[in-house]
Design a protein around this motif. Structure first.
Motif, PDB file in Angstrom:
ATOM      1  N   LYS A 180     -66.753  53.170   0.812  1.00 49.67           N
ATOM      2  CA  LYS A 180     -65.387  52.625   0.871  1.00 49.67           C
ATOM      3  C   LYS A 180     -64.474  53.550   1.672  1.00 49.67           C
ATOM      4  O   LYS A 180     -63.708  53.099   2.529  1.00 49.67           O
ATOM      5  CB  LYS A 180     -64.851  52.454  -0.552  1.00 49.67           C
ATOM      6  N   ASN A 181     -64.569  54.843   1.409  1.00 44.44           N
ATOM      7  CA  ASN A 181     -63.740  55.797   2.139  1.00 44.44           C
ATOM      8  C   ASN A 181     -64.114  55.855   3.608  1.00 44.44           C
ATOM      9  O   ASN A 181     -63.244  56.032   4.461  1.00 44.44           O
ATOM     10  CB  ASN A 181     -63.834  57.186   1.495  1.00 44.44           C
ATOM     11  N   GLN A 182     -65.389  55.682   3.912  1.00 47.83           N
ATOM     12  CA  GLN A 182     -65.813  55.674   5.313  1.00 47.83           C
ATOM     13  C   GLN A 182     -65.239  54.459   6.037  1.00 47.83           C
ATOM     14  O   GLN A 182     -64.811  54.545   7.188  1.00 47.83           O
ATOM     15  CB  GLN A 182     -67.341  55.707   5.413  1.00 47.83           C
ATOM     16  N   LEU A 183     -65.194  53.319   5.363  1.00 46.90           N
ATOM     17  CA  LEU A 183     -64.604  52.118   5.966  1.00 46.90           C
ATOM     18  C   LEU A 183     -63.111  52.309   6.221  1.00 46.90           C
ATOM     19  O   LEU A 183     -62.591  51.882   7.256  1.00 46.90           O
ATOM     20  CB  LEU A 183     -64.851  50.899   5.076  1.00 46.90           C
ATOM     21  N   ILE A 184     -62.438  52.960   5.306  1.00 46.76           N
ATOM     22  CA  ILE A 184     -61.009  53.253   5.485  1.00 46.76           C
ATOM     23  C   ILE A 184     -60.814  54.171   6.689  1.00 46.76           C
ATOM     24  O   ILE A 184     -59.927  53.957   7.523  1.00 46.76           O
ATOM     25  CB  ILE A 184     -60.410  53.875   4.206  1.00 46.76           C
ATOM     26  N   LEU A 185     -61.663  55.191   6.810  1.00 38.36           N
ATOM     27  CA  LEU A 185     -61.564  56.104   7.957  1.00 38.36           C
ATOM     28  C   LEU A 185     -61.828  55.386   9.275  1.00 38.36           C
ATOM     29  O   LEU A 185     -61.188  55.677  10.286  1.00 38.36           O
ATOM     30  CB  LEU A 185     -62.533  57.269   7.801  1.00 38.36           C
ATOM     31  N   ARG A 186     -62.765  54.447   9.270  1.00 36.51           N
ATOM     32  CA  ARG A 186     -63.029  53.667  10.487  1.00 36.51           C
ATOM     33  C   ARG A 186     -61.792  52.875  10.889  1.00 36.51           C
ATOM     34  O   ARG A 186     -61.449  52.802  12.069  1.00 36.51           O
ATOM     35  CB  ARG A 186     -64.210  52.735  10.275  1.00 36.51           C
ATOM     36  N   ALA A 187     -61.137  52.249   9.916  1.00 39.14           N
ATOM     37  CA  ALA A 187     -59.930  51.471  10.214  1.00 39.14           C
ATOM     38  C   ALA A 187     -58.831  52.384  10.770  1.00 39.14           C
ATOM     39  O   ALA A 187     -58.171  52.047  11.761  1.00 39.14           O
ATOM     40  CB  ALA A 187     -59.450  50.746   8.961  1.00 39.14           C
ATOM     41  N   LYS A 188     -58.633  53.541  10.144  1.00 41.28           N
ATOM     42  CA  LYS A 188     -57.637  54.497  10.638  1.00 41.28           C
ATOM     43  C   LYS A 188     -57.972  54.946  12.060  1.00 41.28           C
ATOM     44  O   LYS A 188     -57.083  55.091  12.893  1.00 41.28           O
ATOM     45  CB  LYS A 188     -57.572  55.726   9.727  1.00 41.28           C
ATOM     46  N   SER A 189     -59.250  55.181  12.303  1.00 44.56           N
ATOM     47  CA  SER A 189     -59.692  55.631  13.617  1.00 44.56           C
ATOM     48  C   SER A 189     -59.371  54.600  14.694  1.00 44.56           C
ATOM     49  O   SER A 189     -58.931  54.955  15.796  1.00 44.56           O
ATOM     50  CB  SER A 189     -61.192  55.917  13.584  1.00 44.56           C
TER      51      SER A 189
END
Length: 141
Positions: free
Chosen positions: A68-77
């Motif tokens: 979940k946190n990795q998906l959030i980081l992808r969106a931020k990126s």
């Protein structure tokens, strides 16, 4: 990034995390509390280590939390990269030279995946006398 580079990256990251023996069970409970609640930004590296098969998979609870946190980081990126592209394009149109610094300048080149270098801002260096022009670019976004 080739396989040797990825292995070197993970070895350096895990050395920094003081993970020495990947074959033993990892205390995901204690580590996850530190990662998510103490402000550490290392969860992407752990996610990557699990994905690459270097670290043992944690319980479903922690695996889901890491994903979940990795998906959030992808969106931020994605958002940060869109902003960077727009800033650089507008700066070029107005003749302003901008140098990207820190996370944004190294994430694409030195990390196996850019999201392994979490970012929450964009650090830039500008020439003296360009502040007003850069302010106008940023305010116009």
């Amino acid at each position: 990034m080739n396989i040797e580079d990825r292995q070197l990256f993970l070895k350096a990251a895990f050395t920094a995390l003081r993970i020495k023996d990947f074959s033993n069970e990892i205390d995901w409970n204690g580590m996850t509390d530190e990662i998510f609640y103490a402000g550490w930004e290392i969860h992407p590296i752990l996610w990557y280590g699990i994905k690459e098969g270097v670290l043992p998979r944690p319980s479903d609870k922690y695996a889901e939390l890491l994903e979940k946190n990795q998906l959030i980081l992808r969106a931020k990126s994605v958002v940060i990269n869109v902003l960077i592209d727009e800033i650089l394009r507008k700066a070029e149109q107005t003749g302003i030279k901008i140098c990207l610094l820190k996370g944004v300048s190294v994430s694409q080149e030195y990390y196996p995946e850019p999201t392994l270098r979490p970012m929450c801002d964009i650090d830039i260096l500008i020439e003296e006398g360009s502040k007003k022009g850069v302010d106008n670019i940023l305010k116009g976004m």
